[in-house]
Every structure is written in structure tokens, then in C-alpha cells.
Design an enzyme around this catalytic site. Structure first.
Site: not given
Ligand code: FRU
Length: 466
Positions: A27, A43, A149, A205
Site C-alpha cells: 500500500d 508498505q 490504516d 481496509e
Molecule cells: C492492505 C493492508 C493494510 C495493512 C497493510 C499491511 O493491503 O492489509 O490493511 O495495514 O496492508 O501491510
């Protein structure tokens, strides 16, 4: 010492999309503007081309299209086992990151965890310090362990945060909080919630909430929607609710959930407001069930091109940000178009096509083996993208027959914008050879785009902090 991943083969590397220099990305996080730079975080796991203990990768830009990768901004440590998704907001001369602390309780059970919201700050926009008073927000009592998030923005003297959550009833929802200082948070409301885990999701999310036109938009990525006809064909979806906000109760009165992109490789959006007032969105150009063949080459994942959002007829339209035009290096075709001719494309290209009367097959993009086609079923009002892979079809209806298609090809990705962005399809396609385009268009242009907009040196960042 763990070794960072390096790219071992350039075959799928993208030209003008943000990628890691090696290792994993999912993300987009912390999309913001601070001291003259746009910042995007993501991420990130530097030690394998697989998801792992989450870091925040970081890049900055002055124009949203040329990205300078900076050192990772956050790494998991004593405070958490992973720094999950979140956002960024300038405050008090600092850039503040608000991220989810993901904490494993039992190292043998990945399902045993808890989540809370945390802060980190930076004065130079490069080096970040975790706030010593973390966490600033813990999971509420009427929630399960899914609480992540946070997206924060400022209105006057107040900060607001929308957080993804699963209520105690097992349904997804977006919780709204407010704070005078980013540290003390008070819950305002359940901004919106799912009424059914199978049709509206068991967890929402990456929520994001903002005004657009004369309405409000809640953008999010619900998990658990069951496929239904042409809808919800990916593992998880990303889409939006459009509505009006009751300023007393902080509840959104909204219409139906609409998928914002109909392709295979699009998830977990984040938006920001640019200094000149545009609402710009980026997303992970993959999905949790995407094959990501670039893993074989030491990297995985990328972000979509930034897209400007606007509201028309109750729908969210997306257009490539205007800065994308600065990447046009050469005009290869200038308007005259031969329907049926196979045009050779460079691997980094922008294509603009106009269709007077929508044909049954609008276009085909192929290297002989891999590719896609876009078709129009007039009697059903159905636009069908077929990618030459397993489960290749993605489709949707349109409010008018397709008259314009704009597509961005970047080595192993294609983003298609139909009818000025009423619908988009985002696709990874692992082309192996030269790509040609055949289109039943009346007019068309092809531009070769700048081949490399990412830099990975940290020299400038180092220099600035001496
Ligand atoms: C969405 C997610 C988020 C989380 C992150 C973890 O793709 O699952 O909810 O914060 O990725 O990497």
C-alpha cells in the site's frame, strides 16, 4: 546481518511508476506535501520480494512524476512487529506520520495480534523519530482486533482520523476520531458501516474520506465481498461510497458501493490534496492474489500513476495527473489513425484514442503471447477487458458508449482510462517481446514516454542533513 534485496533482472522494471530499489512494496502511505516536496511512503520489506515485517519505504518528488527514493522512514522495532499502513500530515513545522502498530502476541500464530495507532515525526522530512508516548489510540471495546490504516487530515484547528475497523458484529466499518494535537483522540462516530460481511465486507481496509464536488467520498478497500456477476472479481476490492455528511452526528448518508478500478491489479488507495487544490490518488498496482512475476527478479509491487479525482453524475472519475504530459518525449503518431493497422509501441508509451461509433473490439495490445483486448457489447452496455491470463476477464457497464480511451503502457503494466476516466482498468502484463496496438479508432496519438523517473541515490538527502 540481513541483506537487502537487489534486482537481478531488468525485464519487468517499470519506467515511470514508483517501485522499490529491491524488495517488496504494498500500500501507498503518508501521501502528503511538506516543505516543497510531495512525499509518498509505502508498505515495504527490504529483505525479500515477499511481504514481511513492515517498514515504511519513502520517496519524494517536486512534480509527482519524478521520484527520489529516500531511506526507509520507519522500521519495526521494540514498539511493534510491523509498521502497517497510515498517513502523514504537516503540523508545527514537522511532518507527522500516523501509522498502525501491528503486534504479534504469539510468534507461532499469525492470527494472534493486536493493532493500535502511533506517531512518528520529522523536521527535515527524511529522518523520522517514533513518538515516545505511543500508542496514541488503542482499539475500542466494540471492535475486533482489526483496527488499522489511519488516514488523518486537518480542518481548521482540528485533526480528523478515519480508521479501518471490524465491529464486534463481524462487519467492516470506518471509525471517525478527532484531536486538537494528534496525540489525544476522541471518537466522533461510526462514519459508515457494512450491514453484511458477504455483500459489504467483514473489514474495511485503508479508508480515506474527503469532500469532492458537492459531496463527500469514503474510499476504502473492503475484504470479504463475494463475487457477483462482473462485480468483486478480485480477492478484495477497492471502491467508494458517495454521500452527504451530517455535521452533528458525523454519519455519512450514502449510496451504493462502487468499485473505483475494474482491473486485476489495483488495491489500497490513498489520496492527498495538492497545494493547488486537486484531490490526487495513488494505489498499489497489485492485489493480494496477483501473481507478481517480478518476485523472481528480486522485487515486487509498484504504485499506480497519480490520478486526479472529480465527481460527475454521482460517480468518481479519474484522470492521469496533468504532470504526466511532461513525460512525453516523442510523438510517434499524431492524430491520423488507420483502423486495423498494428502500430509498434515503445515499452513506455501513452496512447490516446477516439472512437466515433463504438466498435465491438476497441483495441488489442499484444506481444503475440501476452496482452489484452477491450471490447464493447452494445446491447448489454458492457465494456469487457480480457487479459490473456487465467481468470482474464474484467467487465463493467458504462453510462455512455466508449468514445475515448487513454492508456499508459510501462514495460509490464497497462492502465486504461475509458471515457475521460469514468472507468479504469489497471493491469500488470508480463510482456516478453515487442508490443503492438491495433485499434478500430477514428483518431489516435502515440507518445513515447520518458524511460526512467525513479532515482535511488540518497546523496541529496544526506547532503541536506549535514
Ligand atoms: C492492505 C493492508 C493494510 C495493512 C497493510 C499491511 O493491503 O492489509 O490493511 O495495514 O496492508 O501491510
Amino acid at each position: 546481518m540481513k541483506q537487502e534485496m537487489h534486482v537481478t533482472n531488468q525485464r519487468y522494471r517499470l519506467g515511470y511508476h514508483l517501485m522499490t530499489k529491491g524488495g517488496w512494496m504494498n500500500d501507498p502511505n503518508g501521501f502528503s506535501y511538506f516543505k516543497g516536496y510531495y512525499h509518498i511512503f509505502y508498505q515495504y520489506y527490504p529483505y525479500a520480494a515477499e511481504w514481511g515485517p513492515m517498514h515504511w519505504g519513502h520517496a519524494r518528488s517536486t512534480d509527482l512524476v519524478h521520484w527520489e527514493t529516500l531511506p526507509a522512514a520507519l522500521a519495526p522495532g521494540d514498539m511493534e512487529s510491523g509498521c502497517f499502513s497510515g498517513s502523514a500530515v504537516p503540523h508545527d513545522g514537522k511532518l507527522w506520520l500516523i501509522y498502525t502498530g501491528h503486534h504479534y502476541i504469539d510468534p507461532k500464530d499469525p492470527e494472534a495480534f493486536y493493532e493500535d495507532q502511533n506517531l512518528a515525526y520529522s523536521e527535515d522530512g527524511i529522518h523520522f523519530t517514533k513518538y515516545e508516548g505511543n500508542p496514541v489510540l488503542r482499539v475500542p471495546k466494540d471492535n475486533t482486533k482489526h483496527f488499522r490504516d489511519p488516514k488523518v487530515w486537518r480542518e481548521g484547528d482540528t485533526f480528523y482520523m478515519v480508521v479501518g475497523s471490524q465491529g464486534a458484529d463481524g462487519c467492516g466499518r470506518a471509525l471517525l476520531y478527532r484531536s486538537p494535537d494528534l496525540i489525544d483522540w476522541t471518537r466522533c462516530s461510526v462514519l459508515a458501516k457494512s450491514e453484511n460481511e458477504k455483500t459489504e465486507g467483514y473489514m474495511w481496509e485503508c479508508p480515506d474520506f474527503f469532500p469532492l464536488g458537492d459531496k463527500y467520498v469514503l474510499l476504502m478497500s473492503p475484504q470479504g465481498l463475494e463475487a457477483s456477476g462482473d462485480d468483486y472479481r478480485n480477492l478484495n476490492q477497492t471502491g467508494y461510497l458517495v454521500g452527504t455528511l451530517d455535521k452533528e452526528t458525523h454519519v455519512l448518508a450514502h449510496g451504493k458501493f462502487v468499485e473505483i478500478d475494474r482491473g486485476h491489479d489495483f488495491y489500497a488507495t490513498q489520496t492527498m490534496e495538492t497545494p493547488d487544490g486537486r484531490r490526487v490518488m495513488m494505489a498499489w498496482m497489485a492485489a493480494w492474489d496477483s501473481p507478481m512475476h517480478e518476485k523472481e527478479d528480486g522485487w515486487a509491487g509498484a504504485l499506480t500513476i497519480p490520478r486526479t479525482l472529480r465527481l460527475a453524475g454521482g460517480k468518481v472519475y479519474q484522470s492521469p495527473i496533468r504532470e504526466m504530459e511532461s513525460l512525453r518525449e516523442k510523438t510517434l503518431q499524431d492524430g491520423a489513425w488507420e483502423a486495423g493497422k498494428a502500430y509498434a509501441l515503445p515499452r513506455k508509451a501513452e496512447i490516446c484514442l477516439r472512437f466515433d461509433a463504438a466498435p465491438a473490439v476497441l483495441l488489442t495490445l499484444t506481444d503475440g503471447t501476452h496482452g489484452l483486448s477491450l471490447a464493447w457489447e452494445a446491447e448489454k452496455n458492457r465494456l469487457v477487458l480480457t487479459r490473456k491470463t487465467k481468470d482474464g476477464v474484467r467487465a463493467c457497464t458504462l453510462s455512455a458508449a466508449p468514445h475515448a480511451v487513454r492508456a499508459f503502457l510501462d514495460q509490464s503494466s497497462v492502465e486504461v482510462f475509458v471515457n475521460d476516466g469514468e472507468t479504469t482498468f489497471t493491469e500488470r502484463i508480463y510482456f516478453a517481446g515487442n508490443v503492438t496496438l491495433t485499434a478500430a479508432a477514428q483518431e489516435g496519438a502515440i507518445y513515447a514516454l520518458e524511460a526512467e523517473t525513479n532515482t535511488y541515490g540518497t546523496d541529496a538527502a544526506e547532503e541536506e542533513t549535514k
